[in-house]
Design a protein around this motif. Structure first.
Motif, PDB file in Angstrom:
ATOM      1  N   LEU A   6      -4.816 -29.736  53.944  1.00  0.00           N
ATOM      2  CA  LEU A   6      -6.011 -29.638  54.786  1.00  0.00           C
ATOM      3  C   LEU A   6      -6.808 -28.415  54.327  1.00  0.00           C
ATOM      4  O   LEU A   6      -6.269 -27.307  54.298  1.00  0.00           O
ATOM      5  CB  LEU A   6      -5.608 -29.502  56.255  1.00  0.00           C
ATOM      6  N   VAL A   7      -8.062 -28.638  53.990  1.00  0.00           N
ATOM      7  CA  VAL A   7      -8.959 -27.531  53.688  1.00  0.00           C
ATOM      8  C   VAL A   7     -10.031 -27.473  54.763  1.00  0.00           C
ATOM      9  O   VAL A   7     -10.819 -28.415  54.925  1.00  0.00           O
ATOM     10  CB  VAL A   7      -9.613 -27.677  52.300  1.00  0.00           C
ATOM     11  N   GLU A  28      -5.128 -20.448  63.994  1.00  0.00           N
ATOM     12  CA  GLU A  28      -4.781 -21.255  65.183  1.00  0.00           C
ATOM     13  C   GLU A  28      -4.329 -22.645  64.754  1.00  0.00           C
ATOM     14  O   GLU A  28      -3.368 -23.202  65.292  1.00  0.00           O
ATOM     15  CB  GLU A  28      -5.993 -21.373  66.105  1.00  0.00           C
ATOM     16  N   VAL A  29      -5.045 -23.232  63.802  1.00  0.00           N
ATOM     17  CA  VAL A  29      -4.685 -24.560  63.307  1.00  0.00           C
ATOM     18  C   VAL A  29      -3.296 -24.537  62.673  1.00  0.00           C
ATOM     19  O   VAL A  29      -2.458 -25.413  62.919  1.00  0.00           O
ATOM     20  CB  VAL A  29      -5.738 -25.061  62.296  1.00  0.00           C
ATOM     21  N   ILE A  38      -2.354 -25.725  54.821  1.00  0.00           N
ATOM     22  CA  ILE A  38      -3.698 -25.566  55.382  1.00  0.00           C
ATOM     23  C   ILE A  38      -4.360 -24.358  54.732  1.00  0.00           C
ATOM     24  O   ILE A  38      -3.773 -23.275  54.677  1.00  0.00           O
ATOM     25  CB  ILE A  38      -3.641 -25.394  56.914  1.00  0.00           C
ATOM     26  N   GLU A  39      -5.568 -24.566  54.233  1.00  0.00           N
ATOM     27  CA  GLU A  39      -6.299 -23.498  53.554  1.00  0.00           C
ATOM     28  C   GLU A  39      -7.695 -23.340  54.151  1.00  0.00           C
ATOM     29  O   GLU A  39      -8.286 -24.305  54.642  1.00  0.00           O
ATOM     30  CB  GLU A  39      -6.446 -23.813  52.061  1.00  0.00           C
ATOM     31  N   THR A  40      -8.199 -22.129  54.081  1.00  0.00           N
ATOM     32  CA  THR A  40      -9.589 -21.829  54.431  1.00  0.00           C
ATOM     33  C   THR A  40     -10.406 -21.752  53.155  1.00  0.00           C
ATOM     34  O   THR A  40      -9.958 -21.194  52.158  1.00  0.00           O
ATOM     35  CB  THR A  40      -9.690 -20.464  55.141  1.00  0.00           C
ATOM     36  N   ALA A  41     -11.626 -22.304  53.200  1.00  0.00           N
ATOM     37  CA  ALA A  41     -12.519 -22.198  52.047  1.00  0.00           C
ATOM     38  C   ALA A  41     -13.955 -22.110  52.539  1.00  0.00           C
ATOM     39  O   ALA A  41     -14.271 -22.503  53.671  1.00  0.00           O
ATOM     40  CB  ALA A  41     -12.348 -23.392  51.112  1.00  0.00           C
ATOM     41  N   PHE A  42     -14.827 -21.613  51.653  1.00  0.00           N
ATOM     42  CA  PHE A  42     -16.234 -21.439  51.998  1.00  0.00           C
ATOM     43  C   PHE A  42     -17.115 -22.035  50.907  1.00  0.00           C
ATOM     44  O   PHE A  42     -16.785 -21.979  49.722  1.00  0.00           O
ATOM     45  CB  PHE A  42     -16.555 -19.956  52.182  1.00  0.00           C
ATOM     46  N   ILE A  65      -6.253 -34.245  49.217  1.00  0.00           N
ATOM     47  CA  ILE A  65      -6.779 -33.167  50.061  1.00  0.00           C
ATOM     48  C   ILE A  65      -7.716 -33.768  51.094  1.00  0.00           C
ATOM     49  O   ILE A  65      -8.558 -34.614  50.762  1.00  0.00           O
ATOM     50  CB  ILE A  65      -7.553 -32.127  49.222  1.00  0.00           C
ATOM     51  N   VAL A  66      -7.575 -33.334  52.324  1.00  0.00           N
ATOM     52  CA  VAL A  66      -8.512 -33.693  53.384  1.00  0.00           C
ATOM     53  C   VAL A  66      -9.353 -32.460  53.693  1.00  0.00           C
ATOM     54  O   VAL A  66      -8.816 -31.400  54.026  1.00  0.00           O
ATOM     55  CB  VAL A  66      -7.789 -34.174  54.657  1.00  0.00           C
ATOM     56  N   VAL A  67     -10.657 -32.614  53.564  1.00  0.00           N
ATOM     57  CA  VAL A  67     -11.586 -31.524  53.838  1.00  0.00           C
ATOM     58  C   VAL A  67     -12.212 -31.728  55.213  1.00  0.00           C
ATOM     59  O   VAL A  67     -12.801 -32.782  55.476  1.00  0.00           O
ATOM     60  CB  VAL A  67     -12.698 -31.461  52.772  1.00  0.00           C
TER      61      VAL A  67
END
Length: 247
Positions: A6-7, A28-29, A38-42, A65-67
């Motif tokens: 999950l991104v 939180e996720v 689970i990753e954070t991206a910008f 990958i699910v964005v």
């Protein structure tokens, strides 16, 4: 076989408070689904950028990958920037499958978060009486995106049996200050503004400044890292993961 990664993909901001808030939301996720990668991206302006996150996931062995776009309206970023970023990533990695979900959008559950943030602002300002509400959002050149904000504003006002106006921090009228002044011209004096933004930054700051200058009695903080928002991210992921399964 491992579940798709999950991104959580946000727009990004030069304001460090924005990326800090997004990362707190993703934390939180992760707490809700420690079994997932689970990753954070910008998309821009903040780190890590989407392409480097995808590269890292591919290197770790993920081919699905699910964005989940952390966007509240179907505006330019959702329609153009997100698909473009995904196209770039898949062109660089043969066999990689990336599924973009619907944006977070304007879930009615988010109204609970707005209420919580507004209660916090009202308590800090020692305000006990309201006779009008303003829902301040980013604004878009896409009228359909602005109409979506106006619809949820009406729903929110109905919940509280108060008149409500949608306001926008850019690209469309009225600005938050104009919405407050319009209510004051009707004789209303206790007008509160809810910030329908995911994270702090220039636009919510500007909306708050204009609203307070115009006479708003309180302005709430953006929604931020709240469990309801985290649950919405996971709900979007669940649909996207199913859509990756071959029929």
């Amino acid at each position: 076989m491992a579940a798709p990664a999950l991104v959580a993909l946000a727009h990004g901001s030069r304001d460090p408070r924005s990326s800090e808030t997004i990362k707190a939301l993703v934390a939180e996720v992760k707490a809700m689904r420690p079994d997932l990668r689970i990753e954070t991206a910008f998309l821009d302006l903040s780190k890590p950028d989407f392409q480097s996150v995808v590269d890292r996931l591919v290197k770790a062995g993920f081919d699905e990958i699910v964005v989940v776009p952390l966007l509240l309206t179907e505006a330019f970023h959702a329609r153009v920037d997100v698909p473009s970023a995904i196209a770039d990533a898949t062109s660089r990695h043969k066999g990689l499958k990336i599924r973009a979900t619907k944006i977070l959008g304007m879930e009615t559950a988010f109204l609970e978060v707005l209420d919580l943030r507004l209660r916090e602002a009202l308590k800090a300002a020692r305000v006990r009486e309201l006779d009008a509400l303003v829902l301040a959002a980013a604004g878009s050149s896409d009228p359909l995106a602005n109409q979506a904000v106006a619809r949820i504003a009406r729903t929110w006002g109905t919940r509280h049996r108060l008149p409500v106006s949608a306001a926008f921090a850019s690209a469309a009228p009225p600005a938050a200050g104009e919405a407050v002044r319009a209510f004051r011209a009707e004789g209303r004096r206790h007008i509160a503004v809810a910030s329908f933004f995911l994270a702090p930054g220039f636009l919510p700051d500007r909306a708050a400044e204009l609203a307070l200058e115009a006479g708003a009695v309180a302005v709430s903080e953006p929604m931020g890292a709240h469990p309801e928002v985290a649950r919405a991210v996971l709900a979007r992921y669940a649909v996207g993961a199913v859509e990756l399964v071959p029929v």
